[in-house]
Design an enzyme around this catalytic site. Structure first.
Site, short mmCIF file in Angstrom:
data_model
loop_
_atom_site.label_atom_id
_atom_site.label_comp_id
_atom_site.label_asym_id
_atom_site.label_seq_id
_atom_site.Cartn_x
_atom_site.Cartn_y
_atom_site.Cartn_z
N PRO A 115 0.81 -1.23 0.00
CA PRO A 115 0.00 0.00 0.00
C PRO A 115 0.84 1.28 0.00
O PRO A 115 0.49 2.26 -0.65
CB PRO A 115 -0.82 -0.13 1.29
CG PRO A 115 -0.97 -1.61 1.48
CD PRO A 115 0.32 -2.21 1.00
N ILE A 127 -1.51 -7.68 -6.43
CA ILE A 127 -0.91 -8.96 -6.77
C ILE A 127 -1.75 -9.68 -7.83
O ILE A 127 -2.89 -10.07 -7.57
CB ILE A 127 -0.71 -9.84 -5.51
CG1 ILE A 127 0.03 -9.04 -4.41
CG2 ILE A 127 0.03 -11.12 -5.88
CD1 ILE A 127 1.33 -8.38 -4.87
N GLU A 143 4.64 -3.32 -13.40
CA GLU A 143 6.08 -3.65 -13.50
C GLU A 143 6.92 -2.38 -13.68
O GLU A 143 7.92 -2.37 -14.40
CB GLU A 143 6.34 -4.68 -14.60
CG GLU A 143 5.78 -6.03 -14.19
CD GLU A 143 6.48 -7.21 -14.83
OE1 GLU A 143 7.69 -7.12 -15.10
OE2 GLU A 143 5.81 -8.23 -15.03
#
Length: 385
Positions: A134, A163, A370
């Protein structure tokens, strides 16, 4: 000039071309028919997983030693690209299996590789990657999840956010702080199993795109795991995480290329059918210029991505730059191409009856995950060739 047909310097091999044909046929037959429903219902693309596993395309990167296909980095890119062309959510199955398991391949002990790569190769388990939190996104080294040594075990506590495929995957590569005084050099990597006591998941995020790939928080509440589940030495986890991203950012570029190709293909077909002012709109120069720009940028992105994949396979010294460049350029291009595809379909492009609005929504995340494209530019600037 007569030409030299066997000059293969900038051409994928015959095996790569055959692989593309195989994946494209599979994707069109088994994955494409479900793509709209997967998006509409925001459900996991089980049909895609079943099809990919049955053809051994769900985790092609796993070395043959551990029961995998042993595919090279370019072959992995081609698989992801061709699946993403019809369904971006489904392309995250092979992409995230690589992302989650690559730390084990790069830095794990022989025991860890044998234990976790075999089930992944067989299709009995999927792998996810737990880095973000977070309060630790672009600043991943600011993570708070802790792993405390207790005899022959480590006890993990913390929250991981964003995730991919959380709750579906059996295995999770988790980055956690083992020495808070050392910042990035105090972070270690571990394999956590879904069945470990104290592992739970948040509700699926309600997202703009890639709705078929669940994105959830992973909660670690006094998760006690054997010390031999550490990936590499203590304190090397962050370095392994960054090394992993050098390779896997190229798979995000592949996903972006696939989404963009799907949008371009659809738009190209549409403008040849759609008639206005007595002729197909494909005959208007303004439309032709848009298509030319879309195709040109897509091909530039593909060439950069394939070159980066070759560098990934060789682990070239300039891989970090090329991985960031491919991801950044391909995702920016994908956002532009999908937006233009919607424009070419006009009002129809704005409806869910046509796939290009889904592709536009799916493309957006490739600029963010990413490492945002702003972070990619920082990475490139620090690693100029």
């Amino acid at each position: 000039m007569a030409g030299t047909p066997d000059f293969d310097l900038y051409r994928p091999s015959e095996e790569h071309d055959m692989l593309r044909d195989t994946v494209r046929s599979l994707a069109e037959a088994k994955i494409a028919p479900h793509a709209a429903a997967v998006d509409e219902e925001a459900r996991f693309p089980q049909e895609a997983l079943d099809a990919l596993v049955s053809s051994d395309l769900h985790a092609v990167h796993v070395p043959e030693t551990y029961g995998g296909a042993g595919a090279d980095a370019l072959a992995t890119v081609i698989v992801i690209e061709e699946v993403a062309r019809v369904c971006a959510s489904s392309s995250l199955i092979p992409a995230v299996n690589k992302l989650g398991s690559l730390p084990v391949i790069l830095s794990g002990s022989e025991e860890l590789k044998s234990k976790y790569l075999g089930p992944l190769a067989k299709g009995d388990a999927m792998f996810s990657y737990c880095l973000s939190e977070p309060d630790a996104g672009s600043d991943a080294a600011g993570m708070k999840t802790k792993a405390v040594r207790d005899g022959d075990h480590y006890v993990l506590n913390g929250v991981k956010r964003w995730i991919t495929n959380a709750g579906v995957s059996e295995y999770y590569t988790v980055m956690a702080v083992t020495d808070p005084s050392k910042r990035s050099k105090g972070i270690s990597a571990f394999v956590v199993e879904k069945s470990d006591e104290g592992v739970s998941f948040g509700a699926p995020e309600k997202k703009l795109g890639i709705k078929g790939s669940p994105t959830r928080e992973v909660y670690l509440d006094n998760v006690r795991i054997p010390a031999d589940r550490m990936i590499g030495e203590e304190g090397t986890g962050f370095a392994t995480a960054m090394k992993t991203l050098d390779h896997t950012r190229i798979t995000i570029a592949a996903q972006a290329i696939g989404i963009a190709q799907g949008a371009l293909d659809y738009a190209k077909g549409y403008v040849q059918e759609r008639k206005q002012f007595g002729k197909a709109i494909a005959e208007f120069q303004g439309v032709q210029f848009m298509l030319a720009d879309m195709a040109m940028k897509l091909e530039a992105a593909r060439q950069l991505t394939y070159a980066a994949a070759a560098k990934s396979e060789r682990v070239d010294a300039d891989l970090t730059f090329f991985g960031a460049a491919a991801k950044c350029f391909a995702s920016d291009v994908a956002m532009e191409i999908t937006t233009d595809a919607v424009q070419l379909l006009g009002g129809y492009g704005f409806t869910r009856d046509y796939p290009v609005e889904r592709m536009m929504r799916d493309a957006k995340i490739t600029q963010i995950y990413e490492g945002t494209n702003q972070v990619q530019r920082i990475v490139m600037a620090r690693n100029l060739p």
